[in-house]
Motif scaffolding. Structure first.
Motif, mmCIF file in Angstrom:
data_model
loop_
_atom_site.group_PDB
_atom_site.id
_atom_site.type_symbol
_atom_site.label_atom_id
_atom_site.label_comp_id
_atom_site.label_asym_id
_atom_site.label_seq_id
_atom_site.Cartn_x
_atom_site.Cartn_y
_atom_site.Cartn_z
ATOM 1 N N ASP B 9 1.078 2.914 -0.174
ATOM 2 C CA ASP B 9 0.870 3.502 -1.505
ATOM 3 C C ASP B 9 0.003 2.629 -2.400
ATOM 4 O OD1 ASP B 9 2.902 1.657 -1.547
ATOM 5 O OD2 ASP B 9 3.884 2.542 -3.281
ATOM 6 N N SER B 10 -0.264 1.413 -1.979
ATOM 7 C CA SER B 10 -1.135 0.563 -2.780
ATOM 8 C C SER B 10 -2.561 0.706 -2.275
ATOM 9 C CB SER B 10 -0.675 -0.886 -2.666
ATOM 10 O OG SER B 10 -1.781 -1.747 -2.724
ATOM 11 N N SER B 11 -3.441 1.133 -3.154
ATOM 12 C CA SER B 11 -4.793 1.393 -2.660
ATOM 13 C C SER B 11 -5.535 0.101 -2.357
ATOM 14 C CB SER B 11 -5.564 2.284 -3.630
ATOM 15 O OG SER B 11 -5.983 1.545 -4.735
ATOM 16 N N SER B 12 -5.151 -0.990 -3.003
ATOM 17 C CA SER B 12 -5.841 -2.244 -2.660
ATOM 18 C C SER B 12 -5.427 -2.698 -1.266
ATOM 19 C CB SER B 12 -5.555 -3.325 -3.698
ATOM 20 O OG SER B 12 -4.202 -3.695 -3.685
ATOM 21 N N MET B 13 -4.150 -2.456 -0.957
ATOM 22 C CA MET B 13 -3.690 -2.816 0.379
ATOM 23 C C MET B 13 -4.420 -1.944 1.407
ATOM 24 S SD MET B 13 -1.897 -4.827 2.136
ATOM 25 C CE MET B 13 -0.713 -5.665 1.130
ATOM 26 N N ASP B 52 3.211 0.936 5.590
ATOM 27 C CA ASP B 52 4.014 0.135 4.665
ATOM 28 C C ASP B 52 5.455 0.654 4.753
ATOM 29 O OD1 ASP B 52 4.607 -1.635 2.666
ATOM 30 O OD2 ASP B 52 4.055 -0.276 1.049
ATOM 31 N N ASN B 54 7.801 0.390 1.873
ATOM 32 C CA ASN B 54 8.128 0.968 0.575
ATOM 33 C C ASN B 54 7.060 1.946 0.138
ATOM 34 O OD1 ASN B 54 10.595 -0.049 -0.734
ATOM 35 N ND2 ASN B 54 9.673 -2.009 -0.112
ATOM 36 N N PRO B 56 6.452 6.111 -1.709
ATOM 37 C CA PRO B 56 7.089 7.316 -2.242
ATOM 38 C C PRO B 56 7.120 8.430 -1.185
ATOM 39 C CG PRO B 56 4.893 7.041 -3.163
ATOM 40 C CD PRO B 56 5.167 5.826 -2.344
#
Lengths: 798, 120
Positions: B9-13, B52, B54, B56
């Motif tokens: 969910d993290s776009s940088s990741m 990932d 965690n 949503p």
């Protein structure tokens, strides 16, 4: 492989700032006593992502800090805490600290560690689970693992007995072996003992066991890493055949110590095999091994002082030492001797022929670990400053995909139009004229759409600016002891990024003022028959090519009487002059009026109202006030959609073409020379209805030859800027068109009276006139004129 | 070259993963949550899924379980991105059917090594 991380870093910062905003608003939505699962989860994810990202860029202390916050959130999530206001406040503080850390890291500057520590202590105060120290947070430990740099060849025997179900986890033994083969020379032997008959065979199952021999400069850690993922799905035995083989010329004691310790950690193999197997398996090793053993047999067994060892171990490994040594208790004395003496460890207490009792001083181990962590942290901070590139002011913006898609779509159409025009131009004939015209119309439409689309990319929803207000209102209302409900609408209204950024401070000022001086205290409100909770409404919407932002409160409104008094006392107003409310509002924007004023109702912190208006005006916008005593105040801010394009009026002076912003033009008129008064033979004023307007002859200001000099032959364009008007004398008005502004500063240098330049349809460059600048110029060049004009005005009025 | 699905969910990741993997000539598709990843996985047969924990909608472990029920992903490698060094989480991941895990923060080289390890 090295990867340029600058871009990714930048993205990390942007994303983190954004998600902190989310976290903040989620925290503000959080109700005391009621842990809304979705909100908590969303908050948790923010901290979690920041921790993960910070780890990538080795912002160790941030990782530690985020870890503590994460732990607290995790506890809240699992229902160990009920949410208290204090907890929300600490978490809001956490947002601030993280934001501060990010800002400083982005700017490659050191941050205020004391505020981090203060917040950390408050966070820890809530924690149920005891956290030792953030420096030992898991992620920090991972990077603290020392790198082994050994040169000696080692021999390993690996017995790998996977469970039948191994393949179902997607692990393939062959891949593991390939990995091993990368470490050194590998021989693989498969054991077929468990292979079932053809009828019983299940293809998905793994029936094979393997014995692997690995030779090379390999540490146990490397092998364990390879088998890390299958640990629970197999029986794995790793035997170090070379532990005993390290000869006297071993370069460091550490290697021997390490190998010996490791070999004693073999769990499923009984100690005798350690010695016997390799001897059988590797003839060459045999002699060396016996030599090593016999050489050390004489030595008395010694007690291990483990505290000397940790240097070569990862923290996890050192903590496992006690368990490992229990295993080694079954080792025969001779072998023990071999192990211990190889380790060359100082004699503390001779033990006669008994297995050594390892004495582990926990504190010392921790000390050693702590020291190492310290060292690593120091190392990373040095690394940090080396890799940090100074962040440039020009930041990026995030653009929604559909805007980009639009753009691509239009470019596609443009290409089609271009090829169509191409076809028309080939063997052009007048018959094709209509076609050419169609093509050009289409091109024009494409261009317009392209322009619109490109401009949309710069547009950001005003929520970027509004989002900070829930927090601001929350904090301020708490500190002021007021109850305020913040209502926001039209947050999706889009605004040019530059406009948005420059509006940020004025908006904050207005919101603060509304809370500080507009909305009354609960008791006063109740006394005035209003609900206890005040309402502050931020509203954004489009209106006729402009963006409107309304900030309204249902507070006390302005005290017009006091403004009136103040205006008189500060000499801005004649006591007998009749004055309208609008004129009184005007005083609020008067420099010094608000700050030096006794009228606390109007005093603000930070920027004054004059600065607010100046900022808005510099964006080409305007602000007006409507206030009803006892009912509340509304500020209306009108802003242009964008700064990069303006609706321009082309004017000609001599052979030059200049551009005026259409918004600044009030009217243009033919000059009736009778209404022009020349003052002192130089300065001129034009009587426009009841007003006297200074005339500025553009040709004389800019020294333009061949221009119309007789006022009757040209045109007077009345322009307004900074609340003042002048008449600009030009030869004639040309067309109106949209102008793409090119900066003069970046391409040339700043010129007084000129705000920028543009390229016209014929390729020539035209300068854009800076209305406010021109007015200033006219004032400095004709100060006498203004004074005279004022005097005349007085005469006229009386 | 392999086709890899990444879900975070993290776009940088995601960008970081994508950057690293494409630099190693892999084909990458991204999903920002578990259920989106599952939909993508159903439509396209990926050689590897990296997810990932965690997230949503559907979290990483849920995604692994769901994928293992798809015939196409019964034996495909699935790696979990995790900052938890908690052995319980890893145990749970194994139970769900994950092939292995990559500890966040990851070193690009380590990520590629992990990918190579599961893809051969």
């Amino acid at each position: 492989m090295s990867i340029d991380m600058t871009e990714v870093r930048q993205l990390f910062f942007e994303e983190s700032f954004e998600s902190l905003d989310t976290m903040e608003s989620n925290l503000l939505d959080l109700q005391v006593g009621d842990a809304d699962k979705d909100l908590i989860n969303s908050i948790f994810r923010v901290v979690h992502s920041i921790k993960g990202g910070a780890g990538i860029f080795k912002f160790e202390s941030m990782v530690g800090f985020a870890h503590t916050a994460e732990t607290l959130l995790d506890e809240i999530r699992s229902g160990e805490h009920s949410v208290t206001q204090a907890m929300i406040d600490v978490l809001l503080q956490t947002v601030d600290v993280l934001r501060m850390m990010l800002t400083q890291l982005q700017a490659s500057e050191p941050y205020d560690e004391s505020s981090v520590n203060t917040c950390l202590i408050s966070l820890r105060g809530f924690l149920k689970t005891h956290e030792t120290d953030t420096t030992t947070a898991p992620s920090a430990v991972v990077s603290a693992a020392p790198v082994f740099e050994k040169k000696s060849t080692q021999y390993w025997k690996i017995i790998f007995k996977p469970d039948e179900s191994l393949l179902k986890t997607g692990n393939d033994p062959i891949n593991l072996f390939n990995e091993l083969a990368l470490l050194g020379t590998l021989t693989v032997e498969a054991e077929l003992d468990h292979l079932p008959t053809w009828q019983e065979l299940v293809v998905q199952n793994c029936y094979l066991n393997w014995v692997l021999m690995l030779e090379g400069n390999v540490q146990r850690q490397h092998i364990e890493e390879i088998f890390e993922w299958v640990e629970g799905d197999c029986e794995l035995t790793i035997i170090d055949l070379s532990a005993e083989l390290v000869s006297n010329d071993a370069p460091t004691v550490e290697i021997a110590a390490e190998s010996a310790l490791e070999s004693s950690s073999v769990e499923s193999v009984t100690p005798p095999t350690v010695a016997s197997e390799p001897i059988e398996a590797q003839g060459a090793i045999h002699s060396e091994l016996s030599a090593a053993v016999s050489e050390v047999v004489d030595c008395a067994p010694e007690t291990l002082e483990v505290s000397e060892v940790p240097d070569t171990f990862t923290p996890e490994e050192s903590l496992e030492i006690p368990r490992n040594f229990e295993v080694s208790e079954s080792v025969t004395p001779e072998e023990t001797t071999a192990f211990t003496s190889e380790m060359d460890i100082s004699v503390t207490k001779p033990v006669d022929k008994a297995p050594p009792t390892p004495k582990i001083d926990k504190a010392e181990v921790e000390d050693a670990l702590g020291l190492k962590n310290q060292a690593t942290l120091n190392g990373t901070s040095a690394h940090l400053s080396a890799t940090n590139t100074p962040s440039s002011e020009a930041s990026s913006i995030r653009v929604s995909i559909d805007k980009i898609d639009d753009l691509i779509n239009i470019v596609g159409e443009l290409v089609i139009t271009q090829s169509m025009l191409d076809q028309v131009s080939e063997n052009f004939d007048f018959v094709k004229l209509a076609q050419l015209r169609d093509g050009l119309t289409q091109l024009e439409r494409n261009t317009r759409e392209l322009q619109k689309s490109v401009m949309r990319i710069r547009m950001l929803p005003i929520s970027y600016s509004f989002n900070r207000f829930p927090r601001l209102v929350h904090d301020l209302s708490v500190s002021l002891g007021k109850k305020v409900e913040l209502k926001m609408s039209g947050e999706h209204t889009e605004l040019d990024k530059t406009v948005l950024e420059k509006m940020s401070d004025p908006l904050v000022h207005l919101v603060r003022n509304a809370l500080d001086h507009g909305i009354e205290k609960p008791a006063e409100r109740l006394a005035a028959g209003k609900p206890e909770k005040g309402l502050l409404h931020l509203h954004a919407f489009h209106q006729g090519g402009n963006i409107m932002i309304q900030i309204s409160d249902d507070g006390a409104g302005f005290d017009m009487k006091r403004i009136h008094e103040k205006a008189i006392s500060s000499g801005l107003l004649n006591p007998d002059d009749p004055v309208t409310d609008e004129q009184l509002y005007e005083f609020i924007f008067h420099p010094g009026f608000s700050t030096a004023s006794q009228i606390s109702d109007l005093s603000g912190r930070g920027v004054g109202m004059d600065v607010v208006r100046r900022n808005i005006r510099s964006l080409g916008g305007s602000i007006d006030i409507r206030s009803i005593p006892g009912k509340g105040t509304t500020f209306n801010i009108r802003l242009p959609l964008t700064l990069a394009i303006l609706d321009g009026q082309l004017v000609r002076v001599g052979e030059e073409i200049y551009i005026l912003s259409l918004l600044s033009i009030i009217e243009s008129l033919r000059v009736n020379s009778e209404q022009v008064n020349s003052l002192a033979g130089k300065a001129e004023v034009y009587k426009l209805r009841d007003d006297y307007i200074p005339v500025l002859r553009l040709y004389s200001l800019f020294n333009i030859p061949n221009a119309v000099t007789r006022l009757e032959e040209g045109l007077l364009v009345i322009i307004e800027g900074d609340g003042q008007r002048i008449g600009l004398f030009v030869d004639e008005l040309l067309s109106q068109q949209q102008i793409v502004i090119k900066s003069l500063e970046t391409n040339y240098k700043s010129v007084a009276g000129i705000s920028g330049a543009t390229i016209l349809g014929d390729g020539s460059v035209a300068l854009i006139l800076d209305v406010a600048g021109l007015i200033k110029l006219s004032q400095t060049s004709v100060p006498i004129m203004r004074r005279l004009a004022k005097e005349r005005e007085h005469e006229y009025q009386h | 070259m392999a086709s890899i699905l990444i879900s975070d969910d993290s776009s940088s990741m995601r960008q970081m993963l994508c950057f690293t993997l494409t630099a190693a000539h892999h084909q990458v598709q991204e999903a920002s949550n578990g259920s989106a990843a599952l939909e993508l996985a159903k439509r396209h047969s990926f050689d590897l899924v990296i997810t990932d924990i965690n997230m949503p909608n559907l979290d990483g472990l849920g995604l692994v379980r769901a994928l293992r029920h798809l015939p196409d992903y019964q034996f495909k490698p699935i790696l979990l991105l995790t900052t938890e060094t908690d052995p319980e989480v890893k145990k749970e991941a194994k139970m769900a059917g994950a092939t292995g895990w990559i500890n966040k923060p990851f070193d690009p080289d380590k990520l590629l090594a992990a990918v190579r390890k599961v893809l051969g």
